[in-house]
Design a protein around this motif. Sequence first.
Motif, PDB file in Angstrom:
ATOM      1  N   MET A  28       0.872  -1.174   0.000  1.00  0.00           N
ATOM      2  CA  MET A  28       0.000   0.000   0.000  1.00  0.00           C
ATOM      3  C   MET A  28       0.910   1.225   0.000  1.00  0.00           C
ATOM      4  O   MET A  28       1.987   1.197   0.594  1.00  0.00           O
ATOM      5  N   ASN A  29       0.479   2.254  -0.666  1.00  0.00           N
ATOM      6  CA  ASN A  29       1.261   3.490  -0.705  1.00  0.00           C
ATOM      7  C   ASN A  29       0.430   4.631  -0.158  1.00  0.00           C
ATOM      8  O   ASN A  29      -0.678   4.874  -0.631  1.00  0.00           O
ATOM      9  N   VAL A  30       0.981   5.302   0.843  1.00  0.00           N
ATOM     10  CA  VAL A  30       0.276   6.459   1.395  1.00  0.00           C
ATOM     11  C   VAL A  30       1.054   7.701   0.991  1.00  0.00           C
ATOM     12  O   VAL A  30       2.260   7.799   1.257  1.00  0.00           O
ATOM     13  N   ASN A  31       0.384   8.612   0.339  1.00  0.00           N
ATOM     14  CA  ASN A  31       1.042   9.859  -0.039  1.00  0.00           C
ATOM     15  C   ASN A  31       0.905  10.845   1.118  1.00  0.00           C
ATOM     16  O   ASN A  31      -0.149  11.448   1.308  1.00  0.00           O
ATOM     17  N   THR A  32       1.968  10.979   1.890  1.00  0.00           N
ATOM     18  CA  THR A  32       1.888  11.855   3.074  1.00  0.00           C
ATOM     19  C   THR A  32       2.252  13.297   2.729  1.00  0.00           C
ATOM     20  O   THR A  32       2.262  14.169   3.595  1.00  0.00           O
ATOM     21  N   GLN A  33       2.554  13.530   1.448  1.00  0.00           N
ATOM     22  CA  GLN A  33       3.004  14.875   1.071  1.00  0.00           C
ATOM     23  C   GLN A  33       1.877  15.784   0.619  1.00  0.00           C
ATOM     24  O   GLN A  33       1.993  16.989   0.633  1.00  0.00           O
ATOM     25  N   LYS A  34       0.819  15.166   0.183  1.00  0.00           N
ATOM     26  CA  LYS A  34      -0.257  15.988  -0.365  1.00  0.00           C
ATOM     27  C   LYS A  34      -1.551  15.755   0.414  1.00  0.00           C
ATOM     28  O   LYS A  34      -2.050  14.630   0.476  1.00  0.00           O
ATOM     29  N   LEU A  35      -2.027  16.847   1.026  1.00  0.00           N
ATOM     30  CA  LEU A  35      -3.262  16.710   1.791  1.00  0.00           C
ATOM     31  C   LEU A  35      -4.445  16.606   0.849  1.00  0.00           C
ATOM     32  O   LEU A  35      -4.584  17.401  -0.078  1.00  0.00           O
ATOM     33  N   GLY A  36      -5.291  15.632   1.116  1.00  0.00           N
ATOM     34  CA  GLY A  36      -6.513  15.482   0.338  1.00  0.00           C
ATOM     35  C   GLY A  36      -7.638  16.282   0.978  1.00  0.00           C
ATOM     36  O   GLY A  36      -7.398  17.205   1.774  1.00  0.00           O
ATOM     37  N   ALA A  37      -8.852  15.890   0.676  1.00  0.00           N
ATOM     38  CA  ALA A  37     -10.030  16.628   1.164  1.00  0.00           C
ATOM     39  C   ALA A  37     -10.025  16.725   2.681  1.00  0.00           C
ATOM     40  O   ALA A  37      -9.605  15.789   3.361  1.00  0.00           O
ATOM     41  N   PRO A  38     -10.490  17.858   3.206  1.00  0.00           N
ATOM     42  CA  PRO A  38     -10.643  17.936   4.663  1.00  0.00           C
ATOM     43  C   PRO A  38     -11.686  16.927   5.140  1.00  0.00           C
ATOM     44  O   PRO A  38     -12.672  16.691   4.452  1.00  0.00           O
ATOM     45  N   VAL A 589      -5.504   9.053   6.893  1.00  0.00           N
ATOM     46  CA  VAL A 589      -5.765  10.482   7.093  1.00  0.00           C
ATOM     47  C   VAL A 589      -4.565  11.148   7.755  1.00  0.00           C
ATOM     48  O   VAL A 589      -3.692  10.488   8.333  1.00  0.00           O
ATOM     49  N   TRP A 590      -4.560  12.447   7.666  1.00  0.00           N
ATOM     50  CA  TRP A 590      -3.552  13.277   8.328  1.00  0.00           C
ATOM     51  C   TRP A 590      -4.243  14.026   9.457  1.00  0.00           C
ATOM     52  O   TRP A 590      -5.331  14.573   9.265  1.00  0.00           O
ATOM     53  N   GLU A 591      -3.629  14.028  10.640  1.00  0.00           N
ATOM     54  CA  GLU A 591      -4.203  14.784  11.758  1.00  0.00           C
ATOM     55  C   GLU A 591      -3.302  15.979  12.031  1.00  0.00           C
ATOM     56  O   GLU A 591      -2.179  15.831  12.522  1.00  0.00           O
ATOM     57  N   SER A 592      -3.809  17.166  11.698  1.00  0.00           N
ATOM     58  CA  SER A 592      -2.945  18.352  11.776  1.00  0.00           C
ATOM     59  C   SER A 592      -2.614  18.742  13.216  1.00  0.00           C
ATOM     60  O   SER A 592      -1.546  19.281  13.478  1.00  0.00           O
ATOM     61  N   THR A 593      -3.513  18.470  14.160  1.00  0.00           N
ATOM     62  CA  THR A 593      -3.237  18.929  15.526  1.00  0.00           C
ATOM     63  C   THR A 593      -2.096  18.142  16.168  1.00  0.00           C
ATOM     64  O   THR A 593      -1.378  18.658  17.011  1.00  0.00           O
ATOM     65  N   THR A 594      -1.921  16.915  15.769  1.00  0.00           N
ATOM     66  CA  THR A 594      -0.848  16.106  16.372  1.00  0.00           C
ATOM     67  C   THR A 594       0.301  15.848  15.397  1.00  0.00           C
ATOM     68  O   THR A 594       1.332  15.312  15.789  1.00  0.00           O
ATOM     69  N   GLY A 595       0.099  16.221  14.138  1.00  0.00           N
ATOM     70  CA  GLY A 595       1.122  15.961  13.138  1.00  0.00           C
ATOM     71  C   GLY A 595       1.302  14.469  12.891  1.00  0.00           C
ATOM     72  O   GLY A 595       2.423  13.982  12.754  1.00  0.00           O
ATOM     73  N   GLU A 596       0.188  13.758  12.845  1.00  0.00           N
ATOM     74  CA  GLU A 596       0.278  12.301  12.681  1.00  0.00           C
ATOM     75  C   GLU A 596      -0.374  11.828  11.393  1.00  0.00           C
ATOM     76  O   GLU A 596      -1.406  12.362  10.970  1.00  0.00           O
ATOM     77  N   VAL A 597       0.232  10.796  10.843  1.00  0.00           N
ATOM     78  CA  VAL A 597      -0.413  10.050   9.772  1.00  0.00           C
ATOM     79  C   VAL A 597      -1.147   8.894  10.448  1.00  0.00           C
ATOM     80  O   VAL A 597      -0.579   8.207  11.300  1.00  0.00           O
ATOM     81  N   LYS A 680      -0.584   4.855  13.975  1.00  0.00           N
ATOM     82  CA  LYS A 680      -0.370   6.305  14.055  1.00  0.00           C
ATOM     83  C   LYS A 680       1.129   6.556  14.019  1.00  0.00           C
ATOM     84  O   LYS A 680       1.871   6.001  14.849  1.00  0.00           O
ATOM     85  N   ILE A 681       1.542   7.409  13.105  1.00  0.00           N
ATOM     86  CA  ILE A 681       2.971   7.676  12.963  1.00  0.00           C
ATOM     87  C   ILE A 681       3.159   9.184  12.914  1.00  0.00           C
ATOM     88  O   ILE A 681       2.553   9.866  12.086  1.00  0.00           O
ATOM     89  N   LYS A 682       4.018   9.712  13.783  1.00  0.00           N
ATOM     90  CA  LYS A 682       4.299  11.153  13.761  1.00  0.00           C
ATOM     91  C   LYS A 682       5.128  11.468  12.544  1.00  0.00           C
ATOM     92  O   LYS A 682       6.057  10.743  12.215  1.00  0.00           O
TER      93      LYS A 682
END
Length: 683
Positions: A28-38, A589-597, A680-682
């Motif tokens: 599986m590939n997770v693109n952590t560089q580009k934020l998708g829909a909120p 998903v990306w969690e902006s408050t904790t900076g986690e994937v 969960k990965i920071k």
Amino acid sequence: MKLKNLSISALCAFALSAPISAQAQHVMNVNTQKLGAPVSSTMYGLFFEDINYAADGGLYAELVKNRSFEFPNAFTGWDISGKVTLMNDGPFDKNPHYVRLAPSGHRDKHTMIENHGFFGMGVKGGEEYRFSVWARVPDGGSAKLWIDLVENATMRDDQKLGNTSVDVSGKEWKKYTAIIKPSRTFAKAHLRVWGDSKKTTDVEHVSLFPVKTYKERENGLRQDLAKALEDVHPGVFRFPGGCIVEGTDLNTRYQWKNTVGPVENRPLNENRWHYTFTSRYFPDYFQTYGLGFFEFFQLCEDIKAEPLPVLSVGLACQFQNGEDAHAAMDELKPYIDDCLDLIEFANGPVDSKWGKLRADMGHPAPFNMKYIGIGNEQWDTPYFDRLKPFVAAVRAKYPNIKIVGTSGPDSEGKMFEKGWEAMRAQKADLVDEHFYRPESWFLATPEAKERYGNCGALRYDSYSRKGPKVFAGEYACHGRGKKWNHFETSLYEAAFMTGMERNADIVEMATYAPLFAHVEGWQWRPDMIWYDNLRMFKSVSYYVQQMFAQNKGSNVLTLTTADPKDAKGKKQMPVAGQDGTDGLYASSVWESTTGEVIIKVINTADKAQAVSINLNGMTGERNVQTLTLSHKGSMDDENTLEQPEKIVPKAGSMKCETTGKKQQSVLNDQLPAKSFRLYKIKK
Ligand code: AHR
């Protein structure tokens, strides 16, 4: 194969280039560089319906049933002894009944009323219970009422669990309160109120609450149940139903105005669920509205969920009625007024009529309600025609309120399509879809796709991005073979939810099947939380909902799967999201408050499966927190009152490894058969 035992470089080779078998490894590939829909803050929420004794006898902590003697049979729930007369000119015009306890005439004789509670009253030894009653002495002077909490039909020497008394004085109605502290815990206590032997005493609104309610409110909620709601971290709370909003007929629809103001003067309504299923008939199931719209809004505020009230659109339940049962188009005004007035009640200034009532009830600040549901499971022109004037009136007066329409009771088919079309035409903000479907639907098996079309985790991939957003307002895997909140069905619900998450640009909110069910008095399942008078358990479905809700993230991250080879050995193109290949479903998903994937992977297959998740855009070894819901026993196992934590998510940790020259982070794991693991990965 144990990935843990491989060296990092071996793993790199394993993940990227080695000719591994498709069966052994899922990349599986997770693109952590580009934020998708909120991801909407309302994405995962709760649905409350007064079904299964969810309000009276459930979340509402009142222990006395038929406290105002207003049930059609005024003594339902009561035993009486001595001369007890039903009167109907009491102090509360909407609940006019009360009882007159005649003096027994001898100190060793007694006039007494005994309440059975809801399947008995659950009381805990050493805890305080607040008894209250409205009473008067019609002939003037003073009288004593003795109050006992008892084990009825006990073999003990002494039936009493605890007792107290109140001194009633004068001809005027007054409220009296006293605390009772039972000496021991008992699940099926009764409450006895003994009259004075010399004086006639009038008694109304007999009530008993635990002092320790949720937030210690007097007209409060059962602490354990309300806390369980808070612990989900729900984004939205839909109430008060369901079919209950519509009523079997219009007279018995849910009318919010009857549920606010002093609790003693909220008129009784029947609960349609007491007779809807004749095989589960509960003639004592009514709505006192003690848990009313003010309390619902307050609960939403407490648990930090957006309130989503649902109102009648002037249609009595369409399943049960013909066209003539509904409000005619020219009779809709009071219904529309109810809708506008509710918005004023929730949000209006304290000098407005309904805003003032809210303030008088103890909440001058607005509740800041943003959504309103109009109609539940309604369909076709009777609905579409009636909805129009509601939409016009709300848009004109409250343009910022989001209107939630419905696509009816089906999850697909002609009526469903017609419903969506009409909601688009009327520019509803969201469409409430309901689906109680079997396992095959949730897994989108070929047969299910053939039969249902859009289903399972793929359902929303093909939805139009124009027009209203989706509100999956009621859904659950209604498993075949009598399954409801069993491990297997809950796991499939999780698989489906990855599809909602991946499509967070179109799915704005989702609330599971009804919240509550009393084990001795349910009409509908699945439900999230089950209880008796003293205990409760969270279903496996509850934990699935909680895992998603507590980890919903702030933006979708694209997760693509690529099975390395097809049957002919040809490399596969990556696919957006998952189609359940080999029973694997995932979202990220990306969690902006904790900076986690945050990555969720569900393995619905019967075998353990290796996954290798490339975190594109992240390098280096990293700590990974995991939460795993899995079960070694039967797939048909569920949590129960006796074993409430038989199947619960377990926290763990692992290491993220690296691959390639750039030391890209990669998460290699072996997912147990039939499991849901969250990572969960920071960053
Ligand atoms: O929750 C049980 C019922 O299921 C709801 O009242 C209705 O909306 C749905 O059909």
